[in-house]
Design a protein around this motif. Structure first.
Motif, PDB file in Angstrom:
ATOM      1  N   LEU A  81       1.404  -1.226  -0.104  1.00 20.01           N
ATOM      2  CA  LEU A  81       0.439  -0.039  -0.058  1.00 20.01           C
ATOM      3  C   LEU A  81       1.094   0.830   0.373  1.00 20.01           C
ATOM      4  CD1 LEU A  81      -3.196   0.655   0.966  1.00 20.01           C
ATOM      5  CD2 LEU A  81      -1.956   1.791   2.057  1.00 20.01           C
ATOM      6  N   VAL A  82       0.845   2.379  -1.207  1.00 18.91           N
ATOM      7  CA  VAL A  82       1.323   3.246  -0.815  1.00 18.91           C
ATOM      8  C   VAL A  82       0.375   4.214  -1.192  1.00 18.91           C
ATOM      9  CG1 VAL A  82       2.589   5.116  -2.094  1.00 18.91           C
ATOM     10  CG2 VAL A  82       3.378   2.661  -2.664  1.00 18.91           C
ATOM     11  N   ALA A  83       0.165   5.354   0.283  1.00 30.75           N
ATOM     12  CA  ALA A  83      -0.619   6.469   1.035  1.00 30.75           C
ATOM     13  C   ALA A  83      -0.022   8.096   0.658  1.00 30.75           C
ATOM     14  CB  ALA A  83      -1.289   5.856   1.673  1.00 30.75           C
ATOM     15  N   ASP A  84      -0.262   8.765   0.481  1.00 31.69           N
ATOM     16  CA  ASP A  84       0.038   9.946   0.725  1.00 31.69           C
ATOM     17  C   ASP A  84      -0.677  10.031   1.926  1.00 31.69           C
ATOM     18  OD1 ASP A  84       1.079  10.635  -1.550  1.00 31.69           O
ATOM     19  OD2 ASP A  84      -0.864  11.327  -2.342  1.00 31.69           O
ATOM     20  N   THR A  90      -1.231   4.365   8.863  1.00 35.94           N
ATOM     21  CA  THR A  90      -1.472   3.814  10.141  1.00 35.94           C
ATOM     22  C   THR A  90      -2.553   2.608  10.625  1.00 35.94           C
ATOM     23  OG1 THR A  90      -0.869   6.116  10.629  1.00 35.94           O
ATOM     24  CG2 THR A  90      -2.333   4.580  12.513  1.00 35.94           C
ATOM     25  N   ILE A  91      -4.070   2.989   9.622  1.00 41.37           N
ATOM     26  CA  ILE A  91      -5.114   1.742   9.350  1.00 41.37           C
ATOM     27  C   ILE A  91      -4.192   0.228   8.381  1.00 41.37           C
ATOM     28  CG2 ILE A  91      -7.448   1.003   7.944  1.00 41.37           C
ATOM     29  CD1 ILE A  91      -7.691   4.419   9.064  1.00 41.37           C
ATOM     30  N   ALA A  92      -3.691   1.101   7.522  1.00 45.14           N
ATOM     31  CA  ALA A  92      -3.037   0.157   7.039  1.00 45.14           C
ATOM     32  C   ALA A  92      -2.255  -1.259   7.518  1.00 45.14           C
ATOM     33  CB  ALA A  92      -2.296   0.280   5.857  1.00 45.14           C
ATOM     34  N   ARG A  93      -0.783  -0.072   8.714  1.00 42.17           N
ATOM     35  CA  ARG A  93       0.108  -1.173   9.661  1.00 42.17           C
ATOM     36  C   ARG A  93      -0.519  -2.067   9.852  1.00 42.17           C
ATOM     37  NH1 ARG A  93       2.583   3.894   8.857  1.00 42.17           N
ATOM     38  NH2 ARG A  93       4.597   3.410   7.929  1.00 42.17           N
ATOM     39  N   ILE A  94      -2.356  -1.445  10.883  1.00 50.12           N
ATOM     40  CA  ILE A  94      -3.311  -2.558  11.754  1.00 50.12           C
ATOM     41  C   ILE A  94      -3.804  -3.734  11.032  1.00 50.12           C
ATOM     42  CG2 ILE A  94      -5.108  -2.686  13.241  1.00 50.12           C
ATOM     43  CD1 ILE A  94      -4.416   0.834  13.636  1.00 50.12           C
ATOM     44  N   GLU A  95      -3.994  -2.903   9.928  1.00 54.17           N
ATOM     45  CA  GLU A  95      -4.662  -4.110   9.116  1.00 54.17           C
ATOM     46  C   GLU A  95      -3.575  -5.606   8.925  1.00 54.17           C
ATOM     47  OE1 GLU A  95      -7.864  -3.947   5.746  1.00 54.17           O
ATOM     48  OE2 GLU A  95      -5.774  -3.013   4.843  1.00 54.17           O
ATOM     49  N   ALA A  96      -2.792  -4.825   8.486  1.00 51.19           N
ATOM     50  CA  ALA A  96      -1.651  -5.976   7.904  1.00 51.19           C
ATOM     51  C   ALA A  96      -1.077  -7.476   9.529  1.00 51.19           C
ATOM     52  CB  ALA A  96      -0.074  -4.862   7.719  1.00 51.19           C
ATOM     53  N   ASP A 103       2.035 -11.318   3.383  1.00 54.27           N
ATOM     54  CA  ASP A 103       3.140  -9.842   3.624  1.00 54.27           C
ATOM     55  C   ASP A 103       2.161  -8.925   3.057  1.00 54.27           C
ATOM     56  OD1 ASP A 103       5.566  -8.962   3.602  1.00 54.27           O
ATOM     57  OD2 ASP A 103       6.760  -9.946   2.314  1.00 54.27           O
ATOM     58  N   TYR A 104       2.560  -8.130   4.215  1.00 56.52           N
ATOM     59  CA  TYR A 104       1.534  -6.775   3.951  1.00 56.52           C
ATOM     60  C   TYR A 104       2.843  -5.455   4.563  1.00 56.52           C
ATOM     61  CZ  TYR A 104      -2.374  -3.821   4.208  1.00 56.52           C
ATOM     62  OH  TYR A 104      -3.834  -2.332   4.091  1.00 56.52           O
ATOM     63  N   ARG A 105       2.345  -4.993   3.541  1.00 55.47           N
ATOM     64  CA  ARG A 105       4.095  -3.768   3.470  1.00 55.47           C
ATOM     65  C   ARG A 105       3.322  -2.501   3.068  1.00 55.47           C
ATOM     66  NH1 ARG A 105       9.491  -6.827   1.738  1.00 55.47           N
ATOM     67  NH2 ARG A 105       9.111  -8.085   3.094  1.00 55.47           N
ATOM     68  N   VAL A 106       3.835  -1.087   3.622  1.00 49.54           N
ATOM     69  CA  VAL A 106       3.334  -0.338   3.870  1.00 49.54           C
ATOM     70  C   VAL A 106       4.250   0.937   3.167  1.00 49.54           C
ATOM     71  CG1 VAL A 106       1.846   2.034   4.614  1.00 49.54           C
ATOM     72  CG2 VAL A 106       1.233  -0.589   5.824  1.00 49.54           C
ATOM     73  N   PHE A 107       3.655   1.541   2.284  1.00 52.35           N
ATOM     74  CA  PHE A 107       5.060   2.642   1.580  1.00 52.35           C
ATOM     75  C   PHE A 107       4.392   4.225   1.263  1.00 52.35           C
ATOM     76  CE2 PHE A 107       6.047  -1.774   0.134  1.00 52.35           C
ATOM     77  CZ  PHE A 107       7.126  -1.934   0.069  1.00 52.35           C
ATOM     78  N   THR A 108       5.300   4.761   2.243  1.00 53.01           N
ATOM     79  CA  THR A 108       5.475   6.509   1.800  1.00 53.01           C
ATOM     80  C   THR A 108       5.238   6.673   0.222  1.00 53.01           C
ATOM     81  OG1 THR A 108       7.392   7.122   1.834  1.00 53.01           O
ATOM     82  CG2 THR A 108       5.952   6.881   3.727  1.00 53.01           C
TER      83      THR A 108
END
Length: 128
Positions: A81-84, A90-96, A103-108
């Motif tokens: 997930l890439v998000a502005d 933050t929600i995506a990190r909780i969801e992960a 394998d769920y990763r969050v990116f700026t």
């Protein structure tokens, strides 16, 4: 609005921006069904751009497909997930943490290319 691009036979990119409608959610389930029919395990790059608003009817459409969503999650391998907005990340990190086995990763935004490489498994090629 959600637009799509096929990244590989098993990977899909969804660009999410603006207003998300019931029709967008319906189309998303159709698109994922087609991908999942073609590949036993799938990967997703979700690119959330700018401020997004979600219609109440869109949430209702997603809730109508809860059992379907569970089956889809069973076929997911990688999600990037890439998000502005920081709150979406933050929600995506909780969801992960709530989706073991994926394998769920969050990116700026400035790491969008790393997110794409992760979904396309180019990170493994570079490490080899």
């Amino acid at each position: 609005m959600i637009s799509y691009a096929t990244l590989s036979p098993r990977a899909l990119e969804a660009v999410i921006e603006g207003r998300i409608t019931k029709e967008d959610v319906h189309a998303a389930f159709e698109r994922m069904d087609a991908l999942m029919a073609a590949a036993p395990r799938v990967d997703m790059l979700a690119d959330v751009r700018g401020d997004v608003t979600i219609d109440l009817a869109a949430i209702g459409e997603e809730l109508r497909h809860l059992s379907h969503l569970g089956r889809m999650l069973g076929q997911m391998d990688r999600i990037a997930l890439v998000a502005d907005p920081a709150w979406i990340r933050t929600i995506a990190r909780i969801e992960a943490h709530l989706l073991p086995g994926i394998d769920y990763r969050v990116f700026t935004r400035d790491r969008a290319e790393a997110a794409r490489a992760f979904v396309l498994r180019q990170d493994e090629t570079a490490a080899a």
